[in-house]
Design an enzyme around this catalytic site. Sequence first.
Site, mmCIF file in Angstrom:
data_model
loop_
_atom_site.group_PDB
_atom_site.id
_atom_site.type_symbol
_atom_site.label_atom_id
_atom_site.label_comp_id
_atom_site.label_asym_id
_atom_site.label_seq_id
_atom_site.Cartn_x
_atom_site.Cartn_y
_atom_site.Cartn_z
ATOM 1 N N THR A 1 50.688 30.112 41.957
ATOM 2 C CA THR A 1 50.665 30.778 43.260
ATOM 3 C C THR A 1 51.305 29.873 44.312
ATOM 4 O OG1 THR A 1 48.528 29.875 43.987
ATOM 5 C CG2 THR A 1 48.476 31.871 42.622
ATOM 6 N N CYS B 1 41.101 37.945 42.737
ATOM 7 C CA CYS B 1 41.735 38.759 41.690
ATOM 8 C C CYS B 1 41.022 38.568 40.357
ATOM 9 C CB CYS B 1 43.214 38.401 41.564
ATOM 10 S SG CYS B 1 43.534 36.645 41.262
ATOM 11 N N THR C 1 37.937 27.478 39.422
ATOM 12 C CA THR C 1 37.884 28.888 39.787
ATOM 13 C C THR C 1 36.483 29.210 40.277
ATOM 14 O OG1 THR C 1 38.078 31.176 39.014
ATOM 15 C CG2 THR C 1 37.388 29.561 37.391
#
Length: 481
Positions: A319, A289, A347
């Site tokens: 999440t 995303c 990330t």
Amino acid sequence: MTVNDDSFTNWMHREEIAESMIPIIGKLHREQDVNVLLHSRSLVNKSVVSILKTHRFARQIAGEELSVTETMPFLRALTTLDLGPSQIDIGMLAATYRADGGGLSVEEFTAEAVAGATGDNKIERRASRDVVLYGFGRIGRLLARLLIEKAGSGNGLRLRAIVVRKGSGQDIVKRASLLRRDSIHGQFQGTITVDEANSKIIANGNEIQVIYSDDPTTVDYTAYGIKDAILIDNTGRWRDREGLSKHLQAGISKVVLTAPGKGDVPNIVHGVNHDTIKPDERILSCASCTTNAIVPPLKAMADEYGVLRGHVETVHSYTNDQNLLDNYHSSDRRGRSAALNMVITETGAASAVAKALPDLHAPITGSSIRVPVPDVSIAILSLRLERETTREEVLDYLRNVSLASPLKRQIDFISAPDAVSSDFIGSRHASIVDAGATKVDGDNAILYLWYDNEFGYSCQVIRVVQHVSGVEYPTYPAPAV
């Protein structure tokens, strides 16, 4: 009559026009497979108020409000044409005509602008393509909603089955309930019933087979009449070619992964590199995303200003991978309570940029902080540009990109001074530029990019699936290159 009376009379008049738009939009969609848009936002199955709000929103990005009184003549003009499957943006038609109609009538201008979708030029309506969802979690259920929504014309993509591990007691009822109601995205738009005897969920007339399996190679899709299907793996269990090939062994035609692919699996960001997908490629990834949020604006900035280097800091909603309360986790920090802490984590979005933008040689670094909100994240993209510019120039450029470029379905633009994260729940764009937060100083630019990391990303996945299935219809007027 008072000013207030004038305003209310004007509102009722616009309500009446919007109400008359709905059957026209619906008929074009059902009978001719035409999706009517307004500045990249679909008007299919929208309420009167939603249609009016979409017109009103145009003021924020185009600088002036667009009225239904302006777009209605173009919508009526479409009904007189022999249209084929397409997406037609009546907002762009109205705006372009307002700028320079060339002395043509609305009917003549419209016919010329959408000529590629009419008469001998129109493409044939294609048979529906079977889609299977492998996994039915947060992303899987949003993909199901989108697939069901897009099945209205009877063509395009058709959700045939979901594959999940068998749960305990009333498994199918509970899964249908999770599809019906969502704490973030609200209630399902339509009706859902359950056929427990045949393991089916029926959503808006779409019969969805529920298949129980923990091994992709053991599923016999032909037993359910499913053939030449595209499978969307949203489990994240397998991310390399070897693991995802298990689905191909079961007779699946193509596999699309909703997580960053490893090894030689292509990472695709729709709008940026989807046209590089080889026709014979059977396994691909839609990246993450965050990658989808930063790559389109990064490409836009690189194309116009050049980029020497960059850093992205992602403030990301928590999440299911995190713990609700402190407990064991294989990651160093994700075991700490997601609802009570800001959690520094890694990330892979920055490294994924290289796969999506191989011609961008600028080094891009990245880091991420998970925060206690359930949805919508923001990426802070700090760039060193090849030339100096101004804040006004950058904002004008990105506003135009969001309106009239090939990236207009990926990049949105907002100038509201009081916008906060929850305002972007349900956004269908991969990334929303926050004009008020943008900072530019010479050759340094900092962009604040909101994104619904659940729904916006799911829309990007569907766009990739539409592309590889051959049901991604052309948009008119054609965006500026």
